[in-house]
Design an enzyme around this catalytic site. Sequence first.
Site, PDB file in Angstrom:
ATOM      1  N   ASP A  73       0.602  -1.285   0.031  1.00 35.80           N
ATOM      2  CA  ASP A  73      -0.025   0.159  -0.255  1.00 35.80           C
ATOM      3  C   ASP A  73       0.642   1.110  -0.173  1.00 35.80           C
ATOM      4  O   ASP A  73       1.891   1.154   0.516  1.00 35.80           O
ATOM      5  CB  ASP A  73      -0.923   0.286   1.160  1.00 35.80           C
ATOM      6  N   ASP A  75       1.268   5.424   1.155  1.00 36.11           N
ATOM      7  CA  ASP A  75       0.981   6.426   1.313  1.00 36.11           C
ATOM      8  C   ASP A  75       1.351   7.805   1.978  1.00 36.11           C
ATOM      9  O   ASP A  75       2.753   7.762   0.630  1.00 36.11           O
ATOM     10  CB  ASP A  75       1.214   6.008   3.417  1.00 36.11           C
ATOM     11  N   ASP A 149      10.210   6.824  12.394  1.00 36.08           N
ATOM     12  CA  ASP A 149      10.335   5.112  13.454  1.00 36.08           C
ATOM     13  C   ASP A 149      11.735   4.431  12.785  1.00 36.08           C
ATOM     14  O   ASP A 149      12.806   5.782  13.623  1.00 36.08           O
ATOM     15  CB  ASP A 149       9.832   4.770  13.519  1.00 36.08           C
TER      16      ASP A 149
HETATM   17  P1  ATP Z   1       4.350  -2.164   6.249  1.00 41.39           P
HETATM   18  O1  ATP Z   1       4.623  -2.629   4.905  1.00 41.39           O
HETATM   19  O2  ATP Z   1       4.093  -3.535   7.772  1.00 41.39           O
HETATM   20  O3  ATP Z   1       3.221  -1.392   6.172  1.00 41.39           O
HETATM   21  P2  ATP Z   1       5.162   0.613   6.951  1.00 41.39           P
HETATM   22  O4  ATP Z   1       6.390   1.235   6.959  1.00 41.39           O
HETATM   23  O5  ATP Z   1       4.386   0.917   5.705  1.00 41.39           O
HETATM   24  O6  ATP Z   1       5.258  -1.010   6.560  1.00 41.39           O
HETATM   25  P3  ATP Z   1       2.985   1.454   8.319  1.00 41.39           P
HETATM   26  O7  ATP Z   1       2.698   0.749  10.323  1.00 41.39           O
HETATM   27  O8  ATP Z   1       2.474   1.082   7.416  1.00 41.39           O
HETATM   28  O9  ATP Z   1       4.134   0.591   8.103  1.00 41.39           O
HETATM   29  O10 ATP Z   1       3.297   3.602   9.231  1.00 41.39           O
HETATM   30  C1  ATP Z   1       3.533   4.053   7.589  1.00 41.39           C
HETATM   31  C2  ATP Z   1       4.888   4.590   7.950  1.00 41.39           C
HETATM   32  O11 ATP Z   1       4.646   5.438   9.660  1.00 41.39           O
HETATM   33  C3  ATP Z   1       6.225   3.664   8.908  1.00 41.39           C
HETATM   34  O12 ATP Z   1       7.048   3.781   7.617  1.00 41.39           O
HETATM   35  C4  ATP Z   1       6.452   5.226   9.360  1.00 41.39           C
HETATM   36  O13 ATP Z   1       7.461   6.321   9.337  1.00 41.39           O
HETATM   37  C5  ATP Z   1       5.741   5.744  10.565  1.00 41.39           C
HETATM   38  N1  ATP Z   1       5.138   4.886  11.922  1.00 41.39           N
HETATM   39  C6  ATP Z   1       4.468   3.821  12.123  1.00 41.39           C
HETATM   40  N2  ATP Z   1       4.136   3.839  13.268  1.00 41.39           N
HETATM   41  C7  ATP Z   1       5.381   4.402  13.495  1.00 41.39           C
HETATM   42  C8  ATP Z   1       5.361   5.052  15.555  1.00 41.39           C
HETATM   43  N3  ATP Z   1       5.300   3.722  16.060  1.00 41.39           N
HETATM   44  N4  ATP Z   1       6.435   5.233  15.190  1.00 41.39           N
HETATM   45  C9  ATP Z   1       6.801   5.850  14.601  1.00 41.39           C
HETATM   46  N5  ATP Z   1       6.986   6.597  12.860  1.00 41.39           N
HETATM   47  C10 ATP Z   1       5.796   5.595  12.730  1.00 41.39           C
HETATM   48 MG    MG Z   2       2.282   1.014   5.244  1.00 39.19          MG
END
Ligand code: ATP
Ligand code: MG
Length: 464
Positions: A73, A75, A149
């Site tokens: 996905d 963002d 993060d």
């Molecule tokens: P995935 O592929 O599992 O969705 P993702 O990196 O996109 O991994 P998400 O949970 O969708 O993870 O979060 C999107 C973004 O938001 C992350 O890449 C990060 O930049 C930020 N983020 C998410 N959770 C946190 C957190 N707990 N603390 C700080 N930043 C966060």
């Molecule tokens: Mg994500």
Amino acid sequence: MIKRLIRSLLGKSKKALKPGQAQVLDRKQHGIDPQLVSSNAVRVTKTLQDAGFKAFIVGGAVRDLLLHVKPKDFDIATNATPEQVKKLFRRAFIIGRRFQIVHVMFGQDLLEVTTFRGSSADSAPKDEHGRVLRDNTFGEQHEDAQRRDFTINAMYYDPATETVLDYYGGIADIRAKTLRIIGLAEVRFREDPVRMLRAVRFAARLNFTIDPATSAPIALMASLIDNVPAARVFDEMLKLLMSGQALACLQQLRKEGLHHGLLPLLDVVLEQPLGEKFVTLALGNTDERIRQGKPVSPGFLFASLLWHQVLEKWQAYQAAGEYPIPALHLAADDVLDAQTDKLALQRKIASDMRDIWAMQPRFERRTGKSPYKLLEHPRLRAGYDFLLLRCASGEIQSGIGEWWTAFMEADGSGREILLTQKINTAGSASNTGPAPAKKRKRRSPASRARSDSAAPATAPVLPD
Ligand code: ATP
Ligand code: MG
């Protein structure tokens, strides 16, 4: 020297720029394949940019693109406010109360558009352990980067110019396969302990090494996860288990000292010697299904993870004089009650688990109308897959699974033959009893009921 120390404390590479400054990489430098970028994500960034706003693909999608993996996905991050975003799209919905984000829909495709967040962590309200409770101010792009993060999750991609903005040396870390937190690990984990679970998940899923400064405080701070609302921990656990690398994730959790006493579920999964084969098979299956793009049900997954706990309690209730079917329900109640407190198992998931478990003794009855009735069960497939796992793990005889495979595939007369076969043969397919127990120690029912570890090596004797 001091500068270098500060840099390393801030988790930056030598070449890192001043705070607030990003390294700008062009296509040659970052190598992102535009074919992997969702056309809807491009539509959203373009619409926002045409209206005069900044807009980028951000976070996990950029990380995956840099790894040449198609993101699941996309963002979007922008300096437009949620209201301003909403006005630009026909199907856009503002969601969330504390920090509003906008869901932009194109058909079934959903994109999350988030306004840059400010770096308000210092002044944000916190609980007594330092966990940030509210963090909902808008800010500048560099502040938005700072509150993400990991370095590899804090990059921004502009599809129009095909440039990547990298604030914290994320590209270098991707190339070195290093997972590094932004800022001081101890501070960032205190602000949000879920980041420790995220570290484990990303490291295992991407096959990255956790930077020593990032991993060092994890074992010491693991207990902070207890203060996080159960529903959030559950969501993160689910992501971990459905990452396609569940086994690797659980091994990594153990390595980082994050599994013990952290979640009752994980204690059960990682420390039950007898259920280990079953759980390993179940997770291996789940990982395989996810890698093949097949759906996986959380109910099936959790039913598998907790099965040996149910088995043990089931046997204990029977030993105490309960009939098999009510005993199974009591065992299921006990296990679900113990887990729902901590894990916030959603009701739908818990009821799926119960269905799957409750079906198991019914597979053992292979006479009369029973098998036909079971064929009509709406969750037959899940129950049957579960039965096959039990066979594969050696818990029950494989003949039962084989019989059901044949029965489900057979036509009317074939089924009748199978039913009589069951009665006539004393061989493998008809033997519904448990596999012979190896040197099972006799214990009193009370002591079995108390014990939470050693599950029985075999299934309880079932009525036929
Ligand atoms: P995935 O592929 O599992 O969705 P993702 O990196 O996109 O991994 P998400 O949970 O969708 O993870 O979060 C999107 C973004 O938001 C992350 O890449 C990060 O930049 C930020 N983020 C998410 N959770 C946190 C957190 N707990 N603390 C700080 N930043 C966060
Ligand atoms: Mg994500």
